[in-house]
Scaffold this active site. Structure first.
Site, mmCIF file in Angstrom:
data_model
loop_
_atom_site.group_PDB
_atom_site.id
_atom_site.type_symbol
_atom_site.label_atom_id
_atom_site.label_comp_id
_atom_site.label_asym_id
_atom_site.label_seq_id
_atom_site.Cartn_x
_atom_site.Cartn_y
_atom_site.Cartn_z
ATOM 1 N N PRO A 2 -1.699 2.344 23.212
ATOM 2 C CA PRO A 2 -2.900 1.694 23.711
ATOM 3 C C PRO A 2 -3.766 2.619 24.546
ATOM 4 C CG PRO A 2 -0.882 0.789 24.675
ATOM 5 C CD PRO A 2 -0.571 2.101 24.096
ATOM 6 N N GLU A 3 -5.033 2.582 24.253
ATOM 7 C CA GLU A 3 -6.023 3.182 25.128
ATOM 8 C C GLU A 3 -6.697 2.029 25.865
ATOM 9 O OE1 GLU A 3 -8.330 6.309 23.290
ATOM 10 O OE2 GLU A 3 -6.883 6.477 21.681
ATOM 11 N N HIS A 89 13.943 -3.932 21.074
ATOM 12 C CA HIS A 89 13.007 -3.223 21.959
ATOM 13 C C HIS A 89 12.230 -4.131 22.895
ATOM 14 C CE1 HIS A 89 14.113 0.273 19.743
ATOM 15 N NE2 HIS A 89 13.549 -0.141 18.643
ATOM 16 N N ARG A 108 9.273 3.014 22.071
ATOM 17 C CA ARG A 108 9.433 4.407 22.493
ATOM 18 C C ARG A 108 9.738 4.555 23.979
ATOM 19 N NH1 ARG A 108 4.845 8.044 19.907
ATOM 20 N NH2 ARG A 108 6.161 9.679 20.728
#
Length: 274
Positions: A2-3, A89, A108
């Site tokens: 995400p930006e 996750h 991640r």
DNA sequence: ATGGTGACCTGACCGC
DNA sequence: TGCGGTCAGGTCACCA
């Protein structure tokens, strides 16, 4: 992942949680860039009052403290029915008083989920950040003056959160393309007029991307699990070796700070020596 | 001080 | 089918 537009999309979608209280906390997998399960327990019983954003950080505010959340490269926050089983996750689940749960999911594990009792904006992670790009604190003159001593590539410069927050790899590529600036140009070689164009396009692209619900390349989903649509409007990112949509020249790839950087050699000429 | 590099992680994809 | 290599939206610690 995400930006700024993706984080803002997430924030807007989560506004319905405000006013509800945290009934329970489940820390399913604490291994993240930062997460301290013991301190996070303080959120139990608190009402969620505010949800704000600083750069790519989300701040979930209560009377007692603030949950500081960063989505890293692959994180997402989703509102799910409380009885829904965890997914692989999932790291944190806040079970809320409105029968929903807020789930933090991050394959991640570059994300962060912290509990702060002091003024959150004074926290070291936030205190030295640059201005928000969509505020009047962010100006062409700001970029120009901070760039005078910077010999690093302009792309690294605009992606540096101490200069301006929220501009990640996708939108840096896109803004430089629209501004007609080669990504490797040393930041201190650009003129004020260059920074005026760059500033204009950074603001414009981020705003449009927010309107489109962000960019989904692989796995970005908003708080309801839906993708964004800005990827349909990307001019250079992900288009290596394809033709420029303006001049048909073949787009080239170069690595800048180990990040893939796509540009049009014709629209973004390397006209100064570097 | 500044700038470049590797490290942190998992998963998807590609070529063999 | 499997294996190894490469790449991915971010950030920080560490060097020269």
């Amino acid at each position: 992942m995400p930006e700024l537009p993706e984080v803002e999309t997430t924030r807007l979608g989560l506004m319905p949680i405000l006013g509800s209280s945290v009934l329970q906390l489940a820390v399913i997998q604490p291994r993240l860039r930062q997460l301290v399960p013991e301190t996070l327990r303080s959120i139990i019983g608190e009402q969620l009052n505010t949800l704000s954003r600083r750069g790519k950080y989300l701040l979930l505010g209560t009377n007692k403290g603030t949950a500081l959340i960063h989505l890293g490269m692959s994180g997402s926050l989703r509102l799910t029915a409380t009885h829904e089983p965890y997914r692989k996750h999932d790291h944190v689940s806040l079970i809320l008083s409105n029968d929903y749960s807020l789930r933090f999911h991050d394959p991640r594990r570059f994300g962060l989920f912290l509990w702060l009792e002091d003024e959150p904006l004074q926290h070291p992670l936030l205190s030295s950040l640059g201005p928000e790009p969509l505020t009047e604190q962010f100006t062409p003159e700001h970029l120009f003056s901070l760039s005078r001593k910077k010999k690093s590539p302009v792309k690294s410069f605009i992606m540096d959160g101490h200069i301006v927050v929220g501009v990640g790899n996708i939108y840096a590529n896109e803004a430089l393309f629209y501004a007609g600036i080669h990504p490797l140009t040393p930041a201190n070689q650009l003129l004020l007029t260059d920074y005026q164009r760059l500033h204009q396009h950074i603001c414009r692209i981020l705003s449009i991307a927010i309107e489109r619900g962000g960019t989904t390349l692989r796995d970005f989903v908003n708080s309801k699990g839906n993708p964004g649509y800005f990827q349909q409007e990307l001019m250079v990112y992900g288009r290596e070796a394809k033709n420029c949509l303006i001049c048909q020249h073949v787009l080239e790839l170069v690595r800048v700070n180990n990040r893939s950087t796509i540009y049009c050699p014709q629209c973004q000429p390397a006209f100064r020596s570097f």
